[in-house]
Design a protein around this motif. Structure first.
Motif, PDB file in Angstrom:
ATOM      1  N   ILE A 152       0.857  -1.188   0.000  1.00 30.57           N
ATOM      2  CA  ILE A 152       0.000   0.000   0.000  1.00 30.57           C
ATOM      3  C   ILE A 152       0.888   1.230   0.000  1.00 30.57           C
ATOM      4  N   GLY A 153       0.635   2.117  -0.944  1.00 31.00           N
ATOM      5  CA  GLY A 153       1.400   3.354  -1.027  1.00 31.00           C
ATOM      6  C   GLY A 153       2.025   3.535  -2.396  1.00 31.00           C
ATOM      7  N   ILE A 154       1.829   4.703  -2.929  1.00 33.54           N
ATOM      8  CA  ILE A 154       2.356   5.061  -4.242  1.00 33.54           C
ATOM      9  C   ILE A 154       3.773   5.593  -4.061  1.00 33.54           C
ATOM     10  N   THR A 155       4.669   5.286  -4.993  1.00 34.40           N
ATOM     11  CA  THR A 155       6.046   5.787  -4.912  1.00 34.40           C
ATOM     12  C   THR A 155       6.035   7.318  -4.976  1.00 34.40           C
ATOM     13  N   ASP A 156       7.082   7.926  -4.435  1.00 32.08           N
ATOM     14  CA  ASP A 156       7.161   9.392  -4.388  1.00 32.08           C
ATOM     15  C   ASP A 156       7.040  10.019  -5.771  1.00 32.08           C
ATOM     16  N   GLU A 157       7.699   9.432  -6.773  1.00 32.56           N
ATOM     17  CA  GLU A 157       7.670   9.998  -8.122  1.00 32.56           C
ATOM     18  C   GLU A 157       6.249  10.034  -8.685  1.00 32.56           C
ATOM     19  N   VAL A 158       5.521   8.963  -8.507  1.00 34.34           N
ATOM     20  CA  VAL A 158       4.151   8.890  -9.022  1.00 34.34           C
ATOM     21  C   VAL A 158       3.222   9.750  -8.160  1.00 34.34           C
ATOM     22  N   GLN A 159       3.451   9.773  -6.860  1.00 34.62           N
ATOM     23  CA  GLN A 159       2.653  10.622  -5.960  1.00 34.62           C
ATOM     24  C   GLN A 159       2.753  12.091  -6.379  1.00 34.62           C
ATOM     25  N   ARG A 160       3.963  12.543  -6.729  1.00 33.92           N
ATOM     26  CA  ARG A 160       4.161  13.941  -7.141  1.00 33.92           C
ATOM     27  C   ARG A 160       3.438  14.269  -8.446  1.00 33.92           C
ATOM     28  N   ALA A 161       3.101  13.259  -9.228  1.00 34.69           N
ATOM     29  CA  ALA A 161       2.402  13.488 -10.503  1.00 34.69           C
ATOM     30  C   ALA A 161       0.901  13.709 -10.319  1.00 34.69           C
ATOM     31  N   ILE A 162       0.358  13.407  -9.154  1.00 30.07           N
ATOM     32  CA  ILE A 162      -1.089  13.506  -8.949  1.00 30.07           C
ATOM     33  C   ILE A 162      -1.613  14.933  -9.157  1.00 30.07           C
ATOM     34  N   PRO A 163      -1.029  15.977  -8.550  1.00 30.50           N
ATOM     35  CA  PRO A 163      -1.552  17.335  -8.800  1.00 30.50           C
ATOM     36  C   PRO A 163      -1.478  17.735 -10.275  1.00 30.50           C
ATOM     37  N   ASP A 164      -0.416  17.329 -10.962  1.00 32.15           N
ATOM     38  CA  ASP A 164      -0.309  17.632 -12.393  1.00 32.15           C
ATOM     39  C   ASP A 164      -1.379  16.891 -13.189  1.00 32.15           C
ATOM     40  N   ALA A 165      -1.676  15.669 -12.792  1.00 33.44           N
ATOM     41  CA  ALA A 165      -2.721  14.898 -13.471  1.00 33.44           C
ATOM     42  C   ALA A 165      -4.076  15.584 -13.290  1.00 33.44           C
ATOM     43  N   VAL A 166      -4.348  16.049 -12.081  1.00 35.68           N
ATOM     44  CA  VAL A 166      -5.595  16.773 -11.821  1.00 35.68           C
ATOM     45  C   VAL A 166      -5.666  18.009 -12.715  1.00 35.68           C
ATOM     46  N   SER A 167      -4.584  18.760 -12.797  1.00 37.27           N
ATOM     47  CA  SER A 167      -4.542  19.961 -13.652  1.00 37.27           C
ATOM     48  C   SER A 167      -4.777  19.606 -15.118  1.00 37.27           C
ATOM     49  N   GLU A 168      -4.147  18.537 -15.574  1.00 40.86           N
ATOM     50  CA  GLU A 168      -4.315  18.111 -16.969  1.00 40.86           C
ATOM     51  C   GLU A 168      -5.773  17.755 -17.270  1.00 40.86           C
ATOM     52  N   ILE A 169      -6.401  17.052 -16.350  1.00 40.77           N
ATOM     53  CA  ILE A 169      -7.804  16.655 -16.552  1.00 40.77           C
ATOM     54  C   ILE A 169      -8.705  17.877 -16.538  1.00 40.77           C
ATOM     55  N   LEU A 170      -8.461  18.794 -15.610  1.00 40.54           N
ATOM     56  CA  LEU A 170      -9.273  20.018 -15.566  1.00 40.54           C
ATOM     57  C   LEU A 170      -9.161  20.788 -16.878  1.00 40.54           C
ATOM     58  N   LYS A 171      -7.953  20.873 -17.422  1.00 38.63           N
ATOM     59  CA  LYS A 171      -7.778  21.531 -18.727  1.00 38.63           C
ATOM     60  C   LYS A 171      -8.550  20.795 -19.812  1.00 38.63           C
ATOM     61  N   GLU A 172      -8.471  19.478 -19.791  1.00 34.16           N
ATOM     62  CA  GLU A 172      -9.116  18.652 -20.807  1.00 34.16           C
ATOM     63  C   GLU A 172     -10.641  18.808 -20.792  1.00 34.16           C
ATOM     64  N   ILE A 173     -11.218  18.981 -19.596  1.00 34.37           N
ATOM     65  CA  ILE A 173     -12.677  19.119 -19.499  1.00 34.37           C
ATOM     66  C   ILE A 173     -13.118  20.581 -19.515  1.00 34.37           C
ATOM     67  N   GLY A 174     -12.161  21.489 -19.632  1.00 28.21           N
ATOM     68  CA  GLY A 174     -12.500  22.905 -19.772  1.00 28.21           C
ATOM     69  C   GLY A 174     -12.837  23.615 -18.470  1.00 28.21           C
ATOM     70  N   VAL A 175     -12.251  23.156 -17.375  1.00 27.27           N
ATOM     71  CA  VAL A 175     -12.461  23.792 -16.073  1.00 27.27           C
ATOM     72  C   VAL A 175     -11.177  24.507 -15.694  1.00 27.27           C
ATOM     73  N   ASN A 176     -11.306  25.764 -15.272  1.00 30.13           N
ATOM     74  CA  ASN A 176     -10.126  26.545 -14.903  1.00 30.13           C
ATOM     75  C   ASN A 176     -10.230  26.952 -13.443  1.00 30.13           C
ATOM     76  N   TYR A 177      -9.440  26.308 -12.614  1.00 29.52           N
ATOM     77  CA  TYR A 177      -9.371  26.675 -11.206  1.00 29.52           C
ATOM     78  C   TYR A 177      -8.137  27.543 -10.921  1.00 29.52           C
ATOM     79  N   GLY A 178      -7.417  27.930 -11.959  1.00 28.39           N
ATOM     80  CA  GLY A 178      -6.183  28.673 -11.773  1.00 28.39           C
ATOM     81  C   GLY A 178      -5.066  27.712 -11.442  1.00 28.39           C
ATOM     82  N   THR A 179      -5.032  27.265 -10.211  1.00 33.41           N
ATOM     83  CA  THR A 179      -4.070  26.233  -9.809  1.00 33.41           C
ATOM     84  C   THR A 179      -4.840  25.113  -9.154  1.00 33.41           C
ATOM     85  N   ALA A 180      -4.496  23.899  -9.512  1.00 36.47           N
ATOM     86  CA  ALA A 180      -5.216  22.742  -8.948  1.00 36.47           C
ATOM     87  C   ALA A 180      -4.468  22.177  -7.780  1.00 36.47           C
TER      88      ALA A 180
END
Length: 180
Positions: A152-180
């Protein structure tokens, strides 16, 4: 398919409720986090989904933790008449650096390259729907998947990608929160 005419919908509250449930089942945009948090980096998709669920998203977006049988389950949430986009969030091995994100289309997934935990080929069913529904895969380069052993537990490298993934998805669906 349940059909409720406008007169029934307005005169019977239960009919209106059925219509609302059907609308929520078949959203215009479906975001599915695939993977199993019991196998280290394989928990990436569900972790991204949990972050997305903390945000206020448009009503035309459904976010689901599709688990390890993800894409098979997700097909039950799609209706070509109303669903326009399916976004699958999952780990992959595309030869990048651990934690690197990459958008992939169905055509970029070689036959047999995308399998679920039961070794079912998912590229073929995705090929079938791609002409009716836009399918995008947000893939994160895995570092370590422990299956069949539980870690149980995601490696640090993959864990750090989570906020960027959220930002990418928000861009893809056309939602702008400024910073995710």
């Amino acid at each position: 398919m349940i059909v409720v005419n406008e007169k029934e919908k307005n005169s019977r509250p239960e009919a209106h409720a059925v219509v609302k449930v059907m609308e929520s089942l078949y959203s215009e945009i479906v975001v599915a986090g695939c993977g199993n948090p019991l196998f280290a980096d394989d928990g990436f998709g569900p972790a991204v989904v949990e972050k997305l669920k903390d945000l206020e998203l448009p009503e035309n977006v459904t976010v689901v933790d599709a688990g390890l049988g993800g894409p098979h389950f997700v097909f039950t949430l799609l209706n070509p008449e109303s669903t326009k986009t399916l976004i699958i969030v999952d780990i992959a091995d595309f030869g990048g650096e651990p934690g690197e994100l990459r958008w992939l289309s169905v055509d970029e997934l070689p036959v047999g390259s995308y399998r679920d935990a039961h070794s079912w080929d998912l590229t073929e069913p995705l090929q079938y729907i791609k002409d009716d529904i836009r399918v995008r895969v947000l893939a994160c380069q895995k570092k370590y998947v422990s299956s069949p052993e539980m870690v149980i537990g995601i490696t640090d490298e993959v864990q750090r990608a989570i906020p960027d993934a959220v930002s990418e998805i928000l861009k893809e669906i056309g939602v702008n929160y400024g910073t995710a």
